[in-house]
Design a protein around this motif. Structure first.
Motif, PDB file in Angstrom:
ATOM      1  N   SER A 143      35.816  45.840   1.136  1.00  0.00           N
ATOM      2  CA  SER A 143      35.467  44.682   1.412  1.00  0.00           C
ATOM      3  C   SER A 143      35.096  44.500   2.801  1.00  0.00           C
ATOM      4  CB  SER A 143      36.533  43.553   1.013  1.00  0.00           C
ATOM      5  OG  SER A 143      37.541  43.442   1.799  1.00  0.00           O
ATOM      6  N   ARG A 147      31.452  36.215   4.341  1.00  0.00           N
ATOM      7  CA  ARG A 147      30.469  37.084   5.046  1.00  0.00           C
ATOM      8  C   ARG A 147      29.058  36.275   5.046  1.00  0.00           C
ATOM      9  NH1 ARG A 147      31.202  41.212   0.308  1.00  0.00           N
ATOM     10  NH2 ARG A 147      29.791  40.447  -1.129  1.00  0.00           N
ATOM     11  N   LYS A 193      36.496  40.143 -14.602  1.00  0.00           N
ATOM     12  CA  LYS A 193      35.030  40.406 -14.911  1.00  0.00           C
ATOM     13  C   LYS A 193      34.868  41.765 -15.388  1.00  0.00           C
ATOM     14  CE  LYS A 193      34.038  41.332 -10.029  1.00  0.00           C
ATOM     15  NZ  LYS A 193      35.467  41.996  -9.660  1.00  0.00           N
ATOM     16  N   ARG A 237      40.959  39.574   0.662  1.00  0.00           N
ATOM     17  CA  ARG A 237      39.590  40.062   0.020  1.00  0.00           C
ATOM     18  C   ARG A 237      38.698  38.817  -0.371  1.00  0.00           C
ATOM     19  NH1 ARG A 237      38.408  43.828  -3.951  1.00  0.00           N
ATOM     20  NH2 ARG A 237      40.570  43.910  -4.933  1.00  0.00           N
ATOM     21  N   ASP A 277      35.288  38.210   1.348  1.00  0.00           N
ATOM     22  CA  ASP A 277      34.022  38.260   0.498  1.00  0.00           C
ATOM     23  C   ASP A 277      33.333  36.751   0.373  1.00  0.00           C
ATOM     24  OD1 ASP A 277      34.768  40.851  -0.371  1.00  0.00           O
ATOM     25  OD2 ASP A 277      35.331  40.330  -2.115  1.00  0.00           O
ATOM     26  N   THR A 325      29.857  47.560  -9.760  1.00  0.00           N
ATOM     27  CA  THR A 325      29.162  47.699  -8.644  1.00  0.00           C
ATOM     28  C   THR A 325      30.323  47.741  -7.402  1.00  0.00           C
ATOM     29  OG1 THR A 325      28.596  45.366  -8.183  1.00  0.00           O
ATOM     30  CG2 THR A 325      27.020  46.844  -9.541  1.00  0.00           C
ATOM     31  N   GLY A 326      31.648  47.474  -7.948  1.00  0.00           N
ATOM     32  CA  GLY A 326      32.616  47.321  -6.904  1.00  0.00           C
ATOM     33  C   GLY A 326      32.782  49.010  -6.401  1.00  0.00           C
ATOM     34  N   TYR A 351      30.840  50.132  -3.400  1.00  0.00           N
ATOM     35  CA  TYR A 351      31.551  49.845  -2.357  1.00  0.00           C
ATOM     36  C   TYR A 351      32.701  50.627  -1.787  1.00  0.00           C
ATOM     37  CZ  TYR A 351      28.062  46.469  -2.365  1.00  0.00           C
ATOM     38  OH  TYR A 351      26.526  45.834  -2.190  1.00  0.00           O
ATOM     39  N   ARG A 352      33.628  50.693  -3.057  1.00  0.00           N
ATOM     40  CA  ARG A 352      35.087  51.384  -2.722  1.00  0.00           C
ATOM     41  C   ARG A 352      34.525  52.879  -2.557  1.00  0.00           C
ATOM     42  NH1 ARG A 352      39.758  49.415  -5.456  1.00  0.00           N
ATOM     43  NH2 ARG A 352      39.300  47.304  -5.925  1.00  0.00           N
ATOM     44  N   GLY A 378      29.935  42.340 -10.280  1.00  0.00           N
ATOM     45  CA  GLY A 378      30.269  42.691  -8.911  1.00  0.00           C
ATOM     46  C   GLY A 378      30.217  41.121  -8.131  1.00  0.00           C
ATOM     47  N   ARG A 379      29.697  41.066  -6.908  1.00  0.00           N
ATOM     48  CA  ARG A 379      29.973  39.729  -6.305  1.00  0.00           C
ATOM     49  C   ARG A 379      28.640  38.954  -6.040  1.00  0.00           C
ATOM     50  NH1 ARG A 379      34.088  41.916  -6.738  1.00  0.00           N
ATOM     51  NH2 ARG A 379      35.985  41.846  -5.754  1.00  0.00           N
ATOM     52  N   ASP A 380      27.467  39.753  -5.882  1.00  0.00           N
ATOM     53  CA  ASP A 380      26.225  39.258  -5.695  1.00  0.00           C
ATOM     54  C   ASP A 380      25.106  39.670  -6.829  1.00  0.00           C
ATOM     55  OD1 ASP A 380      26.249  41.917  -5.220  1.00  0.00           O
ATOM     56  OD2 ASP A 380      25.086  41.870  -3.520  1.00  0.00           O
ATOM     57  N   ARG A 427      24.896  47.416   2.520  1.00  0.00           N
ATOM     58  CA  ARG A 427      24.490  46.552   1.039  1.00  0.00           C
ATOM     59  C   ARG A 427      23.189  46.952   0.897  1.00  0.00           C
ATOM     60  NH1 ARG A 427      28.654  43.068  -0.124  1.00  0.00           N
ATOM     61  NH2 ARG A 427      27.349  42.810  -1.905  1.00  0.00           N
ATOM     62  N   ALA A 448      31.393  46.115   2.898  1.00  0.00           N
ATOM     63  CA  ALA A 448      30.561  45.272   2.371  1.00  0.00           C
ATOM     64  C   ALA A 448      30.018  44.181   2.981  1.00  0.00           C
ATOM     65  CB  ALA A 448      31.211  44.806   1.037  1.00  0.00           C
TER      66      ALA A 448
HETATM   67  O1  C5P Z   1      35.314  44.470  -7.548  1.00  0.00           O
HETATM   68  P1  C5P Z   1      36.061  45.327  -6.674  1.00  0.00           P
HETATM   69  O2  C5P Z   1      37.437  44.810  -6.208  1.00  0.00           O
HETATM   70  O3  C5P Z   1      36.011  46.766  -7.070  1.00  0.00           O
HETATM   71  O4  C5P Z   1      35.239  45.267  -5.404  1.00  0.00           O
HETATM   72  C1  C5P Z   1      35.788  45.724  -4.185  1.00  0.00           C
HETATM   73  C2  C5P Z   1      35.086  45.096  -3.036  1.00  0.00           C
HETATM   74  O5  C5P Z   1      33.783  45.521  -2.837  1.00  0.00           O
HETATM   75  C3  C5P Z   1      35.040  43.698  -3.006  1.00  0.00           C
HETATM   76  O6  C5P Z   1      36.340  43.056  -2.620  1.00  0.00           O
HETATM   77  C4  C5P Z   1      33.795  43.326  -2.282  1.00  0.00           C
HETATM   78  O7  C5P Z   1      33.940  43.165  -0.909  1.00  0.00           O
HETATM   79  C5  C5P Z   1      32.742  44.278  -2.471  1.00  0.00           C
HETATM   80  N1  C5P Z   1      31.803  44.134  -3.513  1.00  0.00           N
HETATM   81  C6  C5P Z   1      30.592  43.768  -3.034  1.00  0.00           C
HETATM   82  N2  C5P Z   1      29.579  43.308  -3.877  1.00  0.00           N
HETATM   83  C7  C5P Z   1      29.761  43.703  -5.170  1.00  0.00           C
HETATM   84  C8  C5P Z   1      30.776  44.534  -5.620  1.00  0.00           C
HETATM   85  C9  C5P Z   1      31.930  44.560  -4.778  1.00  0.00           C
HETATM   86  O8  C5P Z   1      30.645  43.202  -1.854  1.00  0.00           O
HETATM   87  N3  C5P Z   1      28.569  43.503  -5.934  1.00  0.00           N
END
Ligand code: C5P
Length: 202
Positions: A78, A166, A15, A159, A163, A33-34, A37-38, A108-110, A87, A81
């Motif tokens: 994660s 949750r 992605k 992860r 992810d 957006t990761g 959180y990182r 991202g994820r959401d 969040r 997150a």
């Molecule tokens: O995409 P990436 O691997 O860099 O994301 C790292 C962690 O950040 C993910 O495993 C997830 O837990 C969290 N994350 C999230 N929501 C997002 C982007 C990332 O919860 N929009």
């Protein structure tokens, strides 16, 4: 006019690369957006309290993207997150980015479900855990890291579980997202499929 493209999916699905290429194609801004959180996860590993770290986060903290890409920072990301207050603290920054004039791609994820439910185009990128682990493993080895495939696969599975499991903003496709399974696609084909999905939404 603001035009938002939301791209979600699990770790190492492709992605990030797709988002970067789609943003370049349209001349839009791109936010991974990761990294937010990182950066908070990294602060936690350094001893900070994650909610306070998320509230204090600034764009400048995302500068050292290479240091934030480690597996350790990914696992810590994660974990933080899953904290609703973390969040919530990161929400405004992401929404403000999405509203940039000239268009934006957020991955991202959401993004399609929570951050930008009204995004003009939504894409959900998937691939099997084995294929994703294989890609990540090759990247790590090419970068000179010493690692075992089994450990990379376990990291991906851990992860995914965190992810998707949750309570707050779990990883899942938005109802109106176009799904692209990259398990058997090369990057060019995957990017072309993503652009076709955006064109269909324009
Ligand atoms: O995409 P990436 O691997 O860099 O994301 C790292 C962690 O950040 C993910 O495993 C997830 O837990 C969290 N994350 C999230 N929501 C997002 C982007 C990332 O919860 N929009």
């Amino acid at each position: 006019m603001a035009f938002t493209i939301a791209i979600d999916g699990p770790a190492a699905s492709g992605k990030g690369t797709i988002a970067k290429r789609v943003a370049a194609h349209y001349g839009f801004g791109h936010l991974d957006t990761g990294l937010l959180y990182r950066a908070v996860g990294r602060r936690m590993l350094d001893g900070a309290e994650p909610i306070a770290a998320a509230r204090a986060l600034e764009a400048a903290d995302l500068g050292d993207a290479a240091a934030l890409r480690s597996a350790e920072a990914g696992q810590a990301a994660s974990k933080v997150a899953a904290i609703p207050e973390v969040r919530a603290a990161l929400l405004d920054f992401q929404r403000a980015f999405a509203r940039r004039s000239g268009g934006a791609v957020l991955d991202g994820r959401d993004i399609g479900t929570v951050i930008c439910p009204d995004a003009e185009a939504k894409i959900f990128v998937t691939a099997s855990a084995e294929v994703r682990a294989e890609r990540r493993f090759r990247e790590l080895v090419a970068g000179g890291a010493e690692t075992r495939f089994e450990d990379v696969l376990q990291d991906i599975r851990d992860r995914d579980e965190r992810d998707m499991g949750r309570a707050d903003a779990p990883l899942r496709p938005a109802d109106d997202a176009t799904e692209i399974d990259t398990s058997r696609l090369d990057i060019e084909t995957a990017v072309a499929a993503a652009i076709a999905a955006v064109e269909a939404a324009r």
